[in-house]
Design a protein around this motif. Structure first.
Motif, PDB file in Angstrom:
ATOM      1  N   ASN A 100       0.798  -1.230   0.000  1.00 30.39           N
ATOM      2  CA  ASN A 100       0.000   0.000   0.000  1.00 30.39           C
ATOM      3  C   ASN A 100       0.832   1.282   0.000  1.00 30.39           C
ATOM      4  O   ASN A 100       0.282   2.383  -0.043  1.00 30.39           O
ATOM      5  N   ALA A 101       2.152   1.164   0.047  1.00 29.81           N
ATOM      6  CA  ALA A 101       3.029   2.339   0.047  1.00 29.81           C
ATOM      7  C   ALA A 101       3.157   2.892  -1.373  1.00 29.81           C
ATOM      8  O   ALA A 101       2.875   2.201  -2.360  1.00 29.81           O
ATOM      9  N   PRO A 102       3.591   4.133  -1.512  1.00 27.19           N
ATOM     10  CA  PRO A 102       3.842   4.677  -2.849  1.00 27.19           C
ATOM     11  C   PRO A 102       4.843   3.790  -3.606  1.00 27.19           C
ATOM     12  O   PRO A 102       5.839   3.335  -3.034  1.00 27.19           O
ATOM     13  N   VAL A 103       4.559   3.556  -4.869  1.00 28.78           N
ATOM     14  CA  VAL A 103       5.449   2.732  -5.696  1.00 28.78           C
ATOM     15  C   VAL A 103       6.521   3.644  -6.268  1.00 28.78           C
ATOM     16  O   VAL A 103       6.417   4.143  -7.395  1.00 28.78           O
ATOM     17  N   ASP A 104       7.562   3.872  -5.468  1.00 25.07           N
ATOM     18  CA  ASP A 104       8.610   4.814  -5.862  1.00 25.07           C
ATOM     19  C   ASP A 104      10.018   4.236  -5.735  1.00 25.07           C
ATOM     20  O   ASP A 104      11.002   4.928  -5.971  1.00 25.07           O
ATOM     21  N   GLY A 105      10.093   2.945  -5.347  1.00 24.06           N
ATOM     22  CA  GLY A 105      11.400   2.314  -5.222  1.00 24.06           C
ATOM     23  C   GLY A 105      12.049   2.498  -3.870  1.00 24.06           C
ATOM     24  O   GLY A 105      13.151   1.988  -3.641  1.00 24.06           O
ATOM     25  N   TYR A 106      11.376   3.190  -2.958  1.00 22.79           N
ATOM     26  CA  TYR A 106      11.960   3.422  -1.641  1.00 22.79           C
ATOM     27  C   TYR A 106      11.323   2.543  -0.554  1.00 22.79           C
ATOM     28  O   TYR A 106      11.709   2.619   0.609  1.00 22.79           O
ATOM     29  N   SER A 107      10.357   1.706  -0.948  1.00 26.52           N
ATOM     30  CA  SER A 107       9.746   0.743  -0.034  1.00 26.52           C
ATOM     31  C   SER A 107       9.836  -0.637  -0.675  1.00 26.52           C
ATOM     32  O   SER A 107       9.078  -0.962  -1.598  1.00 26.52           O
ATOM     33  N   LEU A 108      10.787  -1.439  -0.205  1.00 29.62           N
ATOM     34  CA  LEU A 108      10.987  -2.793  -0.703  1.00 29.62           C
ATOM     35  C   LEU A 108      10.535  -3.785   0.353  1.00 29.62           C
ATOM     36  O   LEU A 108      10.388  -3.449   1.529  1.00 29.62           O
ATOM     37  N   LEU A 109      10.338  -5.022  -0.067  1.00 29.22           N
ATOM     38  CA  LEU A 109       9.906  -6.093   0.829  1.00 29.22           C
ATOM     39  C   LEU A 109      10.857  -7.274   0.717  1.00 29.22           C
ATOM     40  O   LEU A 109      11.305  -7.607  -0.382  1.00 29.22           O
ATOM     41  N   ALA A 110      11.187  -7.882   1.851  1.00 29.86           N
ATOM     42  CA  ALA A 110      11.874  -9.182   1.860  1.00 29.86           C
ATOM     43  C   ALA A 110      10.888 -10.192   2.419  1.00 29.86           C
ATOM     44  O   ALA A 110      10.260  -9.934   3.455  1.00 29.86           O
ATOM     45  N   ASN A 111      10.739 -11.320   1.760  1.00 26.71           N
ATOM     46  CA  ASN A 111       9.740 -12.273   2.242  1.00 26.71           C
ATOM     47  C   ASN A 111      10.100 -13.686   1.834  1.00 26.71           C
ATOM     48  O   ASN A 111      10.881 -13.915   0.899  1.00 26.71           O
ATOM     49  N   GLY A 112       9.525 -14.632   2.575  1.00 22.33           N
ATOM     50  CA  GLY A 112       9.580 -16.029   2.185  1.00 22.33           C
ATOM     51  C   GLY A 112       8.444 -16.299   1.220  1.00 22.33           C
ATOM     52  O   GLY A 112       7.306 -15.868   1.442  1.00 22.33           O
ATOM     53  N   MET A 113       8.722 -17.004   0.145  1.00 17.28           N
ATOM     54  CA  MET A 113       7.738 -17.161  -0.915  1.00 17.28           C
ATOM     55  C   MET A 113       6.594 -18.109  -0.555  1.00 17.28           C
ATOM     56  O   MET A 113       5.518 -18.031  -1.151  1.00 17.28           O
TER      57      MET A 113
END
Length: 339
Positions: free
Chosen positions: A84-97
């Motif tokens: 839900n954050a702005p799609v600007d490249g400054y909010s990334l996610l690390a996750n288990g698939m």
């Protein structure tokens, strides 16, 4: 008429300026620090992988990538924050698939893995452990206890849809009886619960307690890999398939971890992230972590990750649905059962 033309001219100029500004932002990306959200507590497989990759990517991009642990709701709280954050490249996610790909059928989101750009980094197998003073010395001991006490033997995991949850479901298949599921905010807290005697067994990921197994602080009953794992000279963990061949079709079971961002970024920014990721997974810090924790490096670019996820998500979602762990069919999200 002149007034209408004047308004149209202003709109055209404004649009051009916005486009130019967007192009400038992409060209100068990144010009500030980046947040990388880990939707679990510190110390788990996702957290460890994220921190090592963040260091390398930040080094390449010339900024600090701050790892932000946002645990809760089986990993969905942090994931939705990024979604839900702005799609600007400054909010990334690390996750288990495993947990990420099953979020739609858990009812957490209407988005699927196809709505994200993904870079896959590591694979870690599940290993079932118990406290060192546990009465269970083999996987047969544990399975028998579950069969004799259905719904009473406690398994701790990092939440619904986590790698540990999948591991517990494999044990359930072997036993033909259910366990009692206790969820925590991450692999680290789940391990703390096991060490304190709060739960009976932990089916999380080898990386989270490899050193404890080698030191004899916990007992490893089996791996959910297809074959036995030798994690140190003379320290061999048998595969569950040796005792329960019926579950072999679901092996190897383990978590695949990577970096993600919602789709919509300009290709210019995505290309920079491509380069930063490729740089990070070749750095000694990352490779040393993988070696010490028992990760397998399976670094994939965006195209490779997208293709990989089609098969991986199908397997993950249908295991959960067939086990009765969720009631929403993967077909509702266009995730077909693959042979």
């Amino acid at each position: 008429m002149k007034k209408i033309l004047t308004v149209m001219t202003v709109l055209v100029i404004a649009s051009a300026l916005c486009f130019a500004q967007g192009g400038t932002d992409a060209a100068n990306y990144p010009n500030k620090n980046i947040n990388l959200t880990v939707p679990y507590g510190a110390g788990g497989t996702t957290d460890l992988t994220a921190r090592a990759i963040a260091n390398g990517m930040g080094q390449y991009l010339g900024v600090t990538i701050n790892v932000v642990n946002t645990a809760g709701a089986g990993g969905s709280a942090g994931t939705l924050n990024v979604q839900n954050a702005p799609v600007d490249g400054y909010s990334l996610l690390a996750n288990g698939m495993l947990s990420f790909s099953t979020m739609p059928i858990n009812g957490y989101t209407d988005k699927t893995f196809r709505d994200w750009d993904i870079w896959i980094a590591t694979y870690a197998p599940n290993v079932v452990i118990v406290p060192k003073d546990s009465p269970y010395n083999t996987i047969e001991d544990l399975v028998t206890a579950i069969q004799q006490n259905p719904g009473q033997i406690t398994a701790g995991t990092a939440g619904i849809g986590s790698g540990g949850h999948f591991g517990a479901e494999i044990i359930k298949m072997a036993a033909g009886a259910d366990y009692k599921h206790i969820t925590y905010s991450g692999g680290g807290p789940a391990l703390t619960a096991l060490l304190s005697g709060e739960i009976d067994f932990l089916p999380q990921l080898l990386a989270e307690y490899k050193d404890l197994i080698i030191a004899g602080e916990v007992k490893a009953l089996c791996s959910l890999s297809s074959e036995a794992l030798e994690i140190a000279p003379g320290v061999v963990i048998p595969s569950i398939a040796e005792s329960y061949p019926a579950v072999a079709d679901y092996l190897p079971m383990g978590e695949v971890t990577g970096i993600l961002v919602p789709k919509g970024l300009p290709e210019e920014i995505l290309s920079k992230l491509d380069e930063a990721f490729a740089f990070a997974v070749e750095q000694d810090q990352f490779l040393d972590l993988c070696s010490s924790k028992g990760f397998e490096v399976i670094a994939m670019d965006r195209a490779e990750s997208a293709a990989y996820m089609e098969d991986f998500a199908s397997k993950a979602c249908w295991i959960m649905y067939d086990a009765g762990a969720v009631t929403i069919s993967p077909e509702e999200f266009g995730i077909e059962r693959l042979d």
